[in-house]
Design a protein around this motif. Sequence first.
Motif, PDB file in Angstrom:
ATOM      1  N   TYR A 186      78.121   6.651 152.050  1.00 51.09           N
ATOM      2  CA  TYR A 186      79.217   6.056 152.701  1.00 51.09           C
ATOM      3  C   TYR A 186      80.404   5.923 152.242  1.00 51.09           C
ATOM      4  O   TYR A 186      80.919   5.788 153.312  1.00 51.09           O
ATOM      5  N   PRO A 243      82.018  10.641 154.602  1.00 49.73           N
ATOM      6  CA  PRO A 243      83.024  11.223 155.333  1.00 49.73           C
ATOM      7  C   PRO A 243      84.556  11.678 154.341  1.00 49.73           C
ATOM      8  O   PRO A 243      85.027  12.509 155.239  1.00 49.73           O
ATOM      9  N   VAL A 247      80.327  10.618 161.752  1.00 48.48           N
ATOM     10  CA  VAL A 247      80.237  10.696 160.393  1.00 48.48           C
ATOM     11  C   VAL A 247      80.404   9.596 159.669  1.00 48.48           C
ATOM     12  O   VAL A 247      80.204   8.923 159.168  1.00 48.48           O
ATOM     13  N   PHE A 248      81.596   9.139 160.161  1.00 53.11           N
ATOM     14  CA  PHE A 248      81.792   7.052 159.675  1.00 53.11           C
ATOM     15  C   PHE A 248      80.894   6.054 160.494  1.00 53.11           C
ATOM     16  O   PHE A 248      80.744   5.919 159.348  1.00 53.11           O
ATOM     17  N   SER A 279      88.047   0.680 153.936  1.00 53.18           N
ATOM     18  CA  SER A 279      87.675   0.191 155.185  1.00 53.18           C
ATOM     19  C   SER A 279      87.699   0.397 157.155  1.00 53.18           C
ATOM     20  O   SER A 279      87.090   0.678 157.541  1.00 53.18           O
ATOM     21  N   GLU A 315      90.359   2.475 157.741  1.00 55.54           N
ATOM     22  CA  GLU A 315      89.695   3.710 158.646  1.00 55.54           C
ATOM     23  C   GLU A 315      89.037   3.697 159.930  1.00 55.54           C
ATOM     24  O   GLU A 315      89.677   4.807 160.443  1.00 55.54           O
ATOM     25  N   THR A 324      77.385   6.434 159.143  1.00 52.60           N
ATOM     26  CA  THR A 324      77.190   5.995 157.512  1.00 52.60           C
ATOM     27  C   THR A 324      76.956   4.654 157.876  1.00 52.60           C
ATOM     28  O   THR A 324      76.196   3.994 156.645  1.00 52.60           O
ATOM     29  N   ASP A 368      90.725   8.213 153.101  1.00 55.93           N
ATOM     30  CA  ASP A 368      89.675   8.557 152.913  1.00 55.93           C
ATOM     31  C   ASP A 368      90.317   9.001 151.046  1.00 55.93           C
ATOM     32  O   ASP A 368      89.861   8.383 150.038  1.00 55.93           O
ATOM     33  N   ASN A 382      85.781  14.864 156.311  1.00 56.88           N
ATOM     34  CA  ASN A 382      86.695  14.715 157.265  1.00 56.88           C
ATOM     35  C   ASN A 382      87.694  16.092 156.650  1.00 56.88           C
ATOM     36  O   ASN A 382      87.881  16.717 157.998  1.00 56.88           O
ATOM     37  N   CYS A 420      84.114  12.957 163.558  1.00 56.23           N
ATOM     38  CA  CYS A 420      84.784  12.238 162.011  1.00 56.23           C
ATOM     39  C   CYS A 420      84.055  10.395 162.511  1.00 56.23           C
ATOM     40  O   CYS A 420      84.075   9.765 162.181  1.00 56.23           O
TER      41      CYS A 420
END
Length: 313
Positions: free
Chosen positions: A278, A282, A248-249, A106, A109, A252, A68, A286, A245
């Motif tokens: 986007y 996150p 959220v990821f 990305s 993640e 988006t 992040d 987080n 989490c």
Amino acid sequence: MWLNTTTSPFLLTGFPGMEKAHHWISIPLLAVYVSILLGNGTLLFLIRDDHSLHEPMYYFLAMLAATDLGVTLTTMPTVLGVLWLNHREIGHQACFSQAYFIHTLSIVESGVLLAMAYDRFIAICNPLRYTSILTNTKVMKIGMGVLIRAGLSIMPIIIHLHWFPYCQSHVLSHAFCLHQDVIKLACADITFNRLYPVVVVFAMVLLDFLTIVFSYILILKTVMGIASGEERAKALNTCVSHICCILVFYVTVVGLTFIHRFGKHAPRVVHITMSYIYFLFPPFMNPVIYSIKTKQIQSGIIRLFSPPSSRAS
């Protein structure tokens, strides 16, 4: 093969038609930026400094926090440069490097969230072998595997960017470089660069998500077999932060995909705002999620910010 001989820099774009408000727009973005740095930086410091957090679950959380931070530090400097100083020019090499790191992180993640699901699966479905399966060496190998997978998967399309001639407008649609923006400016056959990212998304991000869902089905099946209701709740509670989490990821990701696919007639500012959500939502959420839902993190933060006298007592 094309050799890119164009030397004109690309031009980044803030919020079209709202240039006079750029300084005001930068205030909430700066606040989010600082919050992300503080939140994720604090998590990394706590996990490094607190020996009670030296467990696989928190090592994976540290990987998520580092990812992040990487995403934010990669995107926000050019964003603030455009909004504060109207510094729009960016060289090709810098642009391609930024795009590489943005897209790689990305994928990282997504991979880290999958690794965290694996951690929860082992902890709940095979608790007696948890420490023997997820050793420090295994955790390190998983982390390196996630990083190498992402780095190698994104490399082909970024290498192609160096070969293309750019004879279209050099104006990009965001204040940072994205592969899908850059290829629109290329005067060449971009079929590979259009198709390959779709394959990567389906082969990695979608597969990661389906594997996470499958792992939680197995976790839920195991938890439902526990006789004690209190033990069931305790087992599920260790997964709540991770599930938040994940939501959220991937929410988006779906939102951004939906806007790009079906929002062609939406105002351009909607597309730009969704891209900021986007990349920033996150990393912002987080640390908040883990600080609220994880008692060990809560107590670590309290110890970190409490006066030395109260810590000693």
